[in-house]
Write a protein that holds these residues in place. Structure first.
Motif, PDB file in Angstrom:
ATOM      1  N   PRO A   1      40.808 -11.823   7.829  1.00 14.87           N
ATOM      2  CA  PRO A   1      39.387 -11.759   7.298  1.00 14.87           C
ATOM      3  C   PRO A   1      38.366 -12.248   8.227  1.00 14.87           C
ATOM      4  CG  PRO A   1      41.012 -12.830   5.895  1.00 14.87           C
ATOM      5  CD  PRO A   1      41.690 -12.477   7.249  1.00 14.87           C
ATOM      6  N   LEU A   2      37.171 -11.738   8.190  1.00 14.06           N
ATOM      7  CA  LEU A   2      36.048 -12.188   9.011  1.00 14.06           C
ATOM      8  C   LEU A   2      35.556 -13.635   8.913  1.00 14.06           C
ATOM      9  CD1 LEU A   2      34.263 -10.758  11.022  1.00 14.06           C
ATOM     10  CD2 LEU A   2      32.816 -10.004   9.347  1.00 14.06           C
ATOM     11  N   TRP A   3      35.463 -14.135   7.679  1.00 16.24           N
ATOM     12  CA  TRP A   3      34.716 -15.388   7.717  1.00 16.24           C
ATOM     13  C   TRP A   3      35.892 -16.546   7.076  1.00 16.24           C
ATOM     14  CZ3 TRP A   3      30.470 -13.812   9.520  1.00 16.24           C
ATOM     15  CH2 TRP A   3      30.206 -12.784   9.165  1.00 16.24           C
ATOM     16  N   PHE A   4      36.962 -16.221   6.928  1.00 18.77           N
ATOM     17  CA  PHE A   4      38.217 -17.043   6.414  1.00 18.77           C
ATOM     18  C   PHE A   4      39.340 -16.933   7.339  1.00 18.77           C
ATOM     19  CE2 PHE A   4      35.290 -15.917   3.092  1.00 18.77           C
ATOM     20  CZ  PHE A   4      35.197 -17.173   2.436  1.00 18.77           C
ATOM     21  N   GLU A   5      40.159 -18.069   7.414  1.00 16.05           N
ATOM     22  CA  GLU A   5      41.349 -17.845   7.980  1.00 16.05           C
ATOM     23  C   GLU A   5      42.639 -18.562   7.202  1.00 16.05           C
ATOM     24  OE1 GLU A   5      41.271 -20.410  11.679  1.00 16.05           O
ATOM     25  OE2 GLU A   5      40.133 -21.896  10.648  1.00 16.05           O
ATOM     26  N   ARG A   6      43.883 -18.088   7.238  1.00 19.24           N
ATOM     27  CA  ARG A   6      44.864 -18.834   6.344  1.00 19.24           C
ATOM     28  C   ARG A   6      45.138 -19.982   7.107  1.00 19.24           C
ATOM     29  NH1 ARG A   6      48.938 -14.649   3.734  1.00 19.24           N
ATOM     30  NH2 ARG A   6      49.322 -16.633   2.595  1.00 19.24           N
ATOM     31  N   LYS A   7      45.564 -21.197   6.351  1.00 19.57           N
ATOM     32  CA  LYS A   7      45.696 -22.362   6.615  1.00 19.57           C
ATOM     33  C   LYS A   7      46.671 -23.103   5.419  1.00 19.57           C
ATOM     34  CE  LYS A   7      42.285 -23.928   9.837  1.00 19.57           C
ATOM     35  NZ  LYS A   7      41.081 -25.055  10.135  1.00 19.57           N
ATOM     36  N   LYS A   8      47.423 -23.951   5.793  1.00 17.74           N
ATOM     37  CA  LYS A   8      48.164 -24.746   5.014  1.00 17.74           C
ATOM     38  C   LYS A   8      47.299 -25.699   4.223  1.00 17.74           C
ATOM     39  CE  LYS A   8      52.751 -25.132   5.171  1.00 17.74           C
ATOM     40  NZ  LYS A   8      54.091 -25.716   5.677  1.00 17.74           N
ATOM     41  N   ASP A   9      47.121 -26.072   2.996  1.00 16.70           N
ATOM     42  CA  ASP A   9      46.496 -26.884   2.374  1.00 16.70           C
ATOM     43  C   ASP A   9      47.228 -28.307   2.459  1.00 16.70           C
ATOM     44  OD1 ASP A   9      45.938 -28.946  -0.024  1.00 16.70           O
ATOM     45  OD2 ASP A   9      44.203 -27.344  -0.022  1.00 16.70           O
ATOM     46  N   PRO A  10      46.650 -29.287   3.077  1.00 19.01           N
ATOM     47  CA  PRO A  10      47.253 -30.396   3.419  1.00 19.01           C
ATOM     48  C   PRO A  10      47.832 -31.126   2.028  1.00 19.01           C
ATOM     49  CG  PRO A  10      44.875 -30.912   3.797  1.00 19.01           C
ATOM     50  CD  PRO A  10      45.351 -29.172   3.196  1.00 19.01           C
ATOM     51  N   VAL A  11      47.129 -30.992   1.047  1.00 18.62           N
ATOM     52  CA  VAL A  11      47.785 -31.729  -0.469  1.00 18.62           C
ATOM     53  C   VAL A  11      48.858 -30.719  -0.895  1.00 18.62           C
ATOM     54  CG1 VAL A  11      46.871 -32.270  -2.522  1.00 18.62           C
ATOM     55  CG2 VAL A  11      45.425 -32.817  -0.549  1.00 18.62           C
TER      56      VAL A  11
ATOM     57  N   VAL B   1      40.601 -20.587   4.201  1.00 15.36           N
ATOM     58  CA  VAL B   1      39.565 -21.614   4.352  1.00 15.36           C
ATOM     59  C   VAL B   1      38.643 -20.929   4.939  1.00 15.36           C
ATOM     60  CG1 VAL B   1      39.223 -23.795   5.452  1.00 15.36           C
ATOM     61  CG2 VAL B   1      41.443 -23.232   4.208  1.00 15.36           C
ATOM     62  N   TYR B   2      37.479 -21.181   4.727  1.00 17.41           N
ATOM     63  CA  TYR B   2      35.899 -20.835   5.335  1.00 17.41           C
ATOM     64  C   TYR B   2      36.213 -21.429   6.894  1.00 17.41           C
ATOM     65  CZ  TYR B   2      31.336 -20.019   6.679  1.00 17.41           C
ATOM     66  OH  TYR B   2      30.051 -19.876   7.212  1.00 17.41           O
ATOM     67  N   LYS B   3      36.067 -20.427   7.841  1.00 16.83           N
ATOM     68  CA  LYS B   3      35.931 -20.758   9.256  1.00 16.83           C
ATOM     69  C   LYS B   3      34.629 -20.743  10.135  1.00 16.83           C
ATOM     70  CE  LYS B   3      37.378 -16.231  11.100  1.00 16.83           C
ATOM     71  NZ  LYS B   3      38.367 -15.434  11.874  1.00 16.83           N
ATOM     72  N   GLY B   4      33.488 -20.320   9.370  1.00 21.06           N
ATOM     73  CA  GLY B   4      32.288 -20.419   9.763  1.00 21.06           C
ATOM     74  C   GLY B   4      31.834 -18.961  10.314  1.00 21.06           C
ATOM     75  N   GLY B   5      30.743 -18.871  10.626  1.00 22.37           N
ATOM     76  CA  GLY B   5      29.903 -17.763  11.075  1.00 22.37           C
ATOM     77  C   GLY B   5      29.206 -16.967  10.170  1.00 22.37           C
ATOM     78  N   TYR B   6      29.416 -16.935   8.779  1.00 25.98           N
ATOM     79  CA  TYR B   6      28.554 -16.108   7.809  1.00 25.98           C
ATOM     80  C   TYR B   6      27.193 -16.564   7.712  1.00 25.98           C
ATOM     81  CZ  TYR B   6      26.867 -14.114   3.606  1.00 25.98           C
ATOM     82  OH  TYR B   6      25.832 -13.497   2.701  1.00 25.98           O
TER      83      TYR B   6
END
Length: 120
Positions: free
Chosen positions: A82-92, A99-104
């Motif tokens: 995805p252009l504006w998001f990346e897959r990450k493990k939720d810490p909780v 998760v939004y990674k910036g740039g938009y």
């Protein structure tokens, strides 16, 4: 106006899909099939929806074919990201989430949508 006659949606619900100037060309509010449907042009909306779905299928098949070729050739192949998001493990929850990674917002401010794919 007449929001109560529109499928019993609230005025707020009806305005959530209102077009907005300056958004990315991939913004779902720009979906041509949705606009046709909202204007009561049901047959055209259905035909457009079918066209968009077929375009998405072809795009996915191309990506899959590239991945197969890369595996066979031993060349690296970047999977779709995805252009504006990346897959990450939720810490909780410890679940994968986008998760939004910036740039938009920077692209919107500059009105530079050159990274956006042609999805419609």
């Amino acid at each position: 106006k007449y929001a109560e006659n529109m499928y019993y949606f609230s005025e707020l619900a009806l305005t959530l899909n209102a077009p907005e100037n300056g958004t990315a060309p991939t913004d779902s509010r720009r979906r041509p099939d949705q606009r046709l449907m909202e204007n009561g042009r049901w047959d055209e909306a259905n035909a457009e929806k079918q066209r968009l779905e077929e375009k998405q299928r072809l795009s996915r098949k191309r990506r899959e074919a590239e991945a197969v070729r890369a595996t066979e050739d031993g060349t690296p192949c970047d999977p779709y990201k995805p252009l504006w998001f990346e897959r990450k493990k939720d810490p909780v929850t410890q679940e994968l989430a986008h998760v939004y990674k910036g740039g938009y917002w920077e692209s919107k401010e500059k009105q530079d949508w050159s990274l956006c794919p042609d999805i419609f």
